[in-house]
Write an enzyme that holds these catalytic residues in place. Structure first.
Site, PDB file in Angstrom:
ATOM      1  N   ARG A  74      45.195  -3.927  47.504  1.00 44.66           N
ATOM      2  CA  ARG A  74      43.860  -3.396  47.162  1.00 44.66           C
ATOM      3  C   ARG A  74      42.801  -3.879  48.164  1.00 44.66           C
ATOM      4  NH1 ARG A  74      41.908   0.144  42.796  1.00 44.66           N
ATOM      5  NH2 ARG A  74      39.681  -0.138  42.931  1.00 44.66           N
ATOM      6  N   ASN A 116      24.959   3.490  42.614  1.00 44.53           N
ATOM      7  CA  ASN A 116      25.912   4.217  41.769  1.00 44.53           C
ATOM      8  C   ASN A 116      25.159   4.942  40.667  1.00 44.53           C
ATOM      9  OD1 ASN A 116      28.528   4.932  40.653  1.00 44.53           O
ATOM     10  ND2 ASN A 116      28.131   3.424  39.045  1.00 44.53           N
ATOM     11  N   THR A 117      25.749   6.048  40.209  1.00 46.66           N
ATOM     12  CA  THR A 117      25.197   6.698  39.029  1.00 46.66           C
ATOM     13  C   THR A 117      26.245   6.677  37.927  1.00 46.66           C
ATOM     14  OG1 THR A 117      24.341   8.748  38.107  1.00 46.66           O
ATOM     15  CG2 THR A 117      25.746   8.979  40.038  1.00 46.66           C
ATOM     16  N   HIS A 118      25.796   6.335  36.722  1.00 43.93           N
ATOM     17  CA  HIS A 118      26.713   6.160  35.592  1.00 43.93           C
ATOM     18  C   HIS A 118      26.215   7.002  34.412  1.00 43.93           C
ATOM     19  CE1 HIS A 118      29.545   4.191  32.952  1.00 43.93           C
ATOM     20  NE2 HIS A 118      28.571   4.038  32.077  1.00 43.93           N
ATOM     21  N   ASP A 150      27.098  -4.246  41.911  1.00 42.17           N
ATOM     22  CA  ASP A 150      27.426  -5.644  42.205  1.00 42.17           C
ATOM     23  C   ASP A 150      28.919  -5.836  41.947  1.00 42.17           C
ATOM     24  OD1 ASP A 150      27.722  -5.820  39.491  1.00 42.17           O
ATOM     25  OD2 ASP A 150      26.088  -7.240  39.168  1.00 42.17           O
ATOM     26  N   GLY A 152      30.555  -6.616  39.335  1.00 39.50           N
ATOM     27  CA  GLY A 152      31.077  -6.282  38.004  1.00 39.50           C
ATOM     28  C   GLY A 152      31.259  -4.774  37.889  1.00 39.50           C
ATOM     29  N   ASP A 154      29.724  -1.657  36.587  1.00 38.76           N
ATOM     30  CA  ASP A 154      28.474  -1.065  36.096  1.00 38.76           C
ATOM     31  C   ASP A 154      27.486  -2.118  35.599  1.00 38.76           C
ATOM     32  OD1 ASP A 154      29.514   1.510  36.633  1.00 38.76           O
ATOM     33  OD2 ASP A 154      30.504   1.552  34.699  1.00 38.76           O
TER      34      ASP A 154
HETATM   35  C1  GRF Z   1      28.935  11.874  36.878  1.00 42.51           C
HETATM   36  O1  GRF Z   1      28.544  12.038  35.544  1.00 42.51           O
HETATM   37  C2  GRF Z   1      29.060  10.414  37.227  1.00 42.51           C
HETATM   38  O2  GRF Z   1      28.117   9.609  36.648  1.00 42.51           O
HETATM   39  C3  GRF Z   1      30.422  10.114  36.662  1.00 42.51           C
HETATM   40  O3  GRF Z   1      31.203  11.217  37.029  1.00 42.51           O
HETATM   41  C4  GRF Z   1      30.363  12.358  37.112  1.00 42.51           C
HETATM   42  C5  GRF Z   1      30.538  12.946  38.487  1.00 42.51           C
HETATM   43  O4  GRF Z   1      30.178  14.268  38.517  1.00 42.51           O
HETATM   44  N1  GRF Z   1      30.927   8.863  37.128  1.00 42.51           N
HETATM   45  P1  GRF Z   1      30.165  15.112  39.869  1.00 42.51           P
HETATM   46  O5  GRF Z   1      31.500  14.860  40.588  1.00 42.51           O
HETATM   47  O6  GRF Z   1      28.999  14.642  40.691  1.00 42.51           O
HETATM   48  O7  GRF Z   1      30.035  16.526  39.443  1.00 42.51           O
END
Ligand code: GRF
Length: 209
Positions: A74, A116-118, A150, A152, A154
């Site tokens: 990894r 990142n987006t969560h 970071d 962890g 999320d």
């Molecule tokens: C988003 O909701 C993101 O937060 C999650 O996976 C989704 C990705 O969607 N981790 P896309 O590939 O940008 O359409």
């Protein structure tokens, strides 16, 4: 005369359909690189043959793929990913639905500038099933969180959040689609502000100048 600010270089990482990537591509195209403050210089993925990569190719943006299974360990994958990203000299790296946790080497290079987006309101419901877990818990509001990564899962400093109401008739996919509408707008807005204004991280607080 003041010099024109230089547009920031973004590398975007994806694992799936890439609609968040598309929102960024559309924003740069609609507003123009100078006004948006950033350009996407490359798109990377942890797997081939995904719509996210096809979107980049259609936009004429270089792509690269770095698969965990192609490496003996990894850490080697992590170092290779960091290297592949570094080749494009980004100012900011954006994980837009990139479903891999990066390691030490990657964070050593990009910590504090890896966004990142969560699809949940962190710190609730971290991990790969944020939408499913929120729904199963029975929350009445959920949403999305744009944050710095970071070491962890999320857990990094939060930059911005968007709220979405849960409806009685929601299943995971309907709720996720509504979250993604908010998420795409939020990501475009946040990345643009980071690119144009710069930021600093004070403990857990992110301050955009
Ligand atoms: C988003 O909701 C993101 O937060 C999650 O996976 C989704 C990705 O969607 N981790 P896309 O590939 O940008 O359409």
């Amino acid at each position: 005369m003041a010099a024109e600010p230089v547009a920031k270089r973004l590398v975007v990482l994806v694992s799936g359909s890439g609609t968040n990537l598309q929102a960024l591509l559309d924003a740069v195209a609609a507003e123009g690189v100078a006004a948006y403050g950033a350009r996407i210089v490359a798109v990377g993925a942890d797997r081939g043959d995904i719509e996210g990569l096809a979107r980049a190719e259609r936009a004429g943006i270089p792509t690269f793929v770095c698969r965990v299974k192609d490496f003996a360990a990894r850490e080697e994958w992590d170092a290779a990913l960091a290297e592949a990203v570094a080749a494009h000299e980004p100012d900011l790296v954006v994980s837009a639905g990139f479903m891999k946790v990066v390691g030490k080497e990657f964070l050593a290079r990009y910590g504090g500038r890896f966004v990142n987006t969560h699809p949940a309101l962190l710190p609730s419901f971290p991990g790969a099933h944020g939408v499913r877990d929120a729904l199963a818990y029975g929350v009445k509001v959920t949403g999305c969180t744009v944050h710095f990564v970071d070491d962890g899962v999320d857990t990094g400093p939060i930059i911005a959040q968007g709220v979405v109401e849960v409806r009685d008739e929601d299943d995971e996919s309907a709720l996720h689609e509504r979250i993604k509408e908010v998420e795409r707008r939020l990501l475009v807005e946040v990345v643009g502000r980071l690119a144009r204004n710069g930021h600093r991280i004070e403990g857990r607080k992110v301050v955009i100048q």
